[in-house]
Scaffold this active site. Sequence first.
Site, PDB file in Angstrom:
ATOM      1  N   ARG A   1      -6.349  -3.238  -3.853  1.00 46.83           N
ATOM      2  CA  ARG A   1      -7.116  -4.480  -3.986  1.00 46.83           C
ATOM      3  C   ARG A   1      -7.475  -5.120  -2.637  1.00 46.83           C
ATOM      4  NH1 ARG A   1      -2.897  -6.677  -8.435  1.00 46.83           N
ATOM      5  NH2 ARG A   1      -1.628  -5.095  -7.382  1.00 46.83           N
TER       6      ARG A   1
ATOM      7  N   TYR B   1     -14.598 -15.756  40.631  1.00 46.00           N
ATOM      8  CA  TYR B   1     -13.831 -14.673  40.018  1.00 46.00           C
ATOM      9  C   TYR B   1     -12.735 -14.236  40.980  1.00 46.00           C
ATOM     10  CZ  TYR B   1     -12.284 -10.135  38.526  1.00 46.00           C
ATOM     11  OH  TYR B   1     -11.478  -9.082  38.162  1.00 46.00           O
TER      12      TYR B   1
HETATM   13  C1  UD1 Z   1       4.925  -6.107  -8.795  1.00 48.51           C
HETATM   14  C2  UD1 Z   1       5.836  -6.206 -10.021  1.00 48.51           C
HETATM   15  C3  UD1 Z   1       5.493  -7.510 -10.764  1.00 48.51           C
HETATM   16  C4  UD1 Z   1       5.715  -8.693  -9.839  1.00 48.51           C
HETATM   17  C5  UD1 Z   1       4.900  -8.533  -8.538  1.00 48.51           C
HETATM   18  C6  UD1 Z   1       5.333  -9.592  -7.552  1.00 48.51           C
HETATM   19  C7  UD1 Z   1       6.260  -3.942 -10.796  1.00 48.51           C
HETATM   20  C8  UD1 Z   1       5.941  -2.922 -11.817  1.00 48.51           C
HETATM   21  N1  UD1 Z   1       5.605  -5.078 -10.896  1.00 48.51           N
HETATM   22  O1  UD1 Z   1       3.578  -6.007  -9.229  1.00 48.51           O
HETATM   23  O2  UD1 Z   1       6.345  -7.656 -11.902  1.00 48.51           O
HETATM   24  O3  UD1 Z   1       5.340  -9.897 -10.493  1.00 48.51           O
HETATM   25  O4  UD1 Z   1       5.143  -7.242  -7.938  1.00 48.51           O
HETATM   26  O5  UD1 Z   1       4.526  -9.597  -6.416  1.00 48.51           O
HETATM   27  O6  UD1 Z   1       7.086  -3.693  -9.936  1.00 48.51           O
HETATM   28  N2  UD1 Z   1       4.841   0.301  -3.949  1.00 48.51           N
HETATM   29  C9  UD1 Z   1       5.427   1.456  -3.511  1.00 48.51           C
HETATM   30  N3  UD1 Z   1       5.230   2.612  -4.228  1.00 48.51           N
HETATM   31  C10 UD1 Z   1       4.490   2.627  -5.356  1.00 48.51           C
HETATM   32  C11 UD1 Z   1       3.901   1.432  -5.814  1.00 48.51           C
HETATM   33  C12 UD1 Z   1       4.105   0.284  -5.073  1.00 48.51           C
HETATM   34  O7  UD1 Z   1       6.096   1.488  -2.480  1.00 48.51           O
HETATM   35  O8  UD1 Z   1       4.368   3.711  -5.945  1.00 48.51           O
HETATM   36  C13 UD1 Z   1       5.043  -0.944  -3.157  1.00 48.51           C
HETATM   37  C14 UD1 Z   1       3.766  -1.532  -2.642  1.00 48.51           C
HETATM   38  O9  UD1 Z   1       3.472  -1.043  -1.335  1.00 48.51           O
HETATM   39  C15 UD1 Z   1       4.072  -3.027  -2.646  1.00 48.51           C
HETATM   40  C16 UD1 Z   1       5.123  -3.194  -3.713  1.00 48.51           C
HETATM   41  O10 UD1 Z   1       5.619  -1.908  -3.983  1.00 48.51           O
HETATM   42  O11 UD1 Z   1       4.598  -3.458  -1.402  1.00 48.51           O
HETATM   43  C17 UD1 Z   1       4.567  -3.841  -4.965  1.00 48.51           C
HETATM   44  O12 UD1 Z   1       3.519  -3.079  -5.471  1.00 48.51           O
HETATM   45  P1  UD1 Z   1       2.232  -3.759  -6.131  1.00 48.51           P
HETATM   46  O13 UD1 Z   1       1.324  -2.690  -6.576  1.00 48.51           O
HETATM   47  O14 UD1 Z   1       1.702  -4.807  -5.252  1.00 48.51           O
HETATM   48  O15 UD1 Z   1       2.891  -4.422  -7.423  1.00 48.51           O
HETATM   49  P2  UD1 Z   1       2.321  -5.641  -8.290  1.00 48.51           P
HETATM   50  O16 UD1 Z   1       1.253  -5.126  -9.180  1.00 48.51           O
HETATM   51  O17 UD1 Z   1       1.995  -6.774  -7.412  1.00 48.51           O
HETATM   52 CA    CA Z   2       1.987  -7.126  -5.277  1.00 48.68          CA
END
Ligand code: UD1
Ligand code: CA
Length: 459
Positions: free
Chosen positions: A14, A362
């Site tokens: 995003r 300068y």
């Molecule tokens: C996540 C939570 C959600 C919470 C929100 C808070 C889950 C399923 N959902 O959603 O409940 O309200 O954060 O901000 O956990 N990442 C990895 N590997 C992956 C996927 C993600 O390392 O395979 C890391 C991303 O880099 C990021 C973090 O995990 O730093 C969160 O991932 P993101 O996709 O932003 O989760 P949200 O949809 O925001």
């Molecule tokens: Ca997030």
Amino acid sequence: MVAVAILAAGRGTRMKSDLPKVLHSLGGRSLVERVLHSCLEIDPIRQIVIVGYQGHLVKDALQSLPGLEFVEQTQQLGTGHAVQQLLPHLEDFTGDLLVLNGDVPLLRPQTLKLLLQTHQQHQNAATILTAQVANPQGYGRVFCNGENLLTQIVEDRDCTPAQKQNRRINAGVYCFNWPQLAKVLPQLQANNDQQEYYLTDTVNYLDPVMAVDVEDSQEILGINDRKQLASAYEILQERVKDTWMAAGVTLIDPASITIDDAVQLQPDVVIEPQTHLRGKTLIGSGSRIGPGSLIENSQIGENVTVLYSVVNDSIVGAGTRIGPYAHLRGHVTVGASCRVGNFVEMKNSKMGDRTNVAHLSYLGDATLGNRVNIGAGTITANYDGVNKHPTQIGDRTKTGSNSVLVAPLTLGADVTVAAGSVVTEDVPDDCLAIGRARQVVKPGWRLKSIPDANFPPSV
Ligand code: UD1
Ligand code: CA
């Protein structure tokens, strides 16, 4: 015993960026660096960063921080899948694991301490940081029974319309009893809208799981897009400015000023509008910065004024006046009670105390003594097209207007350079140097080709 794991493997679709989301900068520091910083007071025995998308960039960016371990998540199959990657690395670990999303940069260290304390006091299997917010859109919703005992977390996109009404959200910050989590991680299923393995589903298998509401819900803002990044910056700025105003700093028109959180300001500093203070900058007491100035990684002494100027990687002594429209480009040291005035550029140069360079100059690779006066338009010609060369100027030396000092060059102490000189040879102490063609005045001379006052002639 506490270990910390930061989830930083996602791309951050995003953000619409080639840069991994966690490396986006917020007030001069990356998101993931800020998350790591919020854990320092926990004093973890291990700090593991889970990397994946452009993992080498994340590793490189964090290289200067000591004691970090990196674990690879080669395919990003969800937050639960990310934590599964820790299983082989924490085989013998029996303590608690604090898991933080890498995109939650505004957490206060006290909040994490409180989370951990609650977790340990109640001997929970997991304790989850939550918040009650006006606009829960995009966050996982947290469902509890009456006693903050958590029953389930449902992602926004998996919620029924009724579930969406719940304003209690998951912050993405968790404390787990590791041996218990390790047992349930392999049971996760990807049966959700995104077909990912969700860390949040582990609460379905763990007991007891407790929710702890954060007092200030701004802390748990997760950064998923550029708009949230901008909101986080606003919150950070408000925190920083409130702190400095409480510490005796005047901010005139705070909304037009930005201050990085590594900046240090002493009492009775005045920051004028449209001024930006960045990096490791220190401003001494009684100094007035701005309007319209940018100071980056610089130390400004006491009672200095900086007006409409740019100062980078430099040191400015007490009582010195900079500007308007001066540019200290880097590695410049200016002494006390100096003047660096209108349209003056300095780079990699040093000047002693009470030295003035007031107009249109300068100075590059130059070292000036005390009480030197650099005349308007004086230029150090420090670059021969291949190499840079130094210029030395002794105490009390004066250069006339429009002098060109061709480096390498040494002017001694108490030297005077005549206006308009091109100085190519060293000048010893107490000398006058004149390096220009002598003026010739021819009496009774008139241009022959202009016969009279009727020029141009009529046709
Ligand atoms: C996540 C939570 C959600 C919470 C929100 C808070 C889950 C399923 N959902 O959603 O409940 O309200 O954060 O901000 O956990 N990442 C990895 N590997 C992956 C996927 C993600 O390392 O395979 C890391 C991303 O880099 C990021 C973090 O995990 O730093 C969160 O991932 P993101 O996709 O932003 O989760 P949200 O949809 O925001
Ligand atoms: Ca997030």
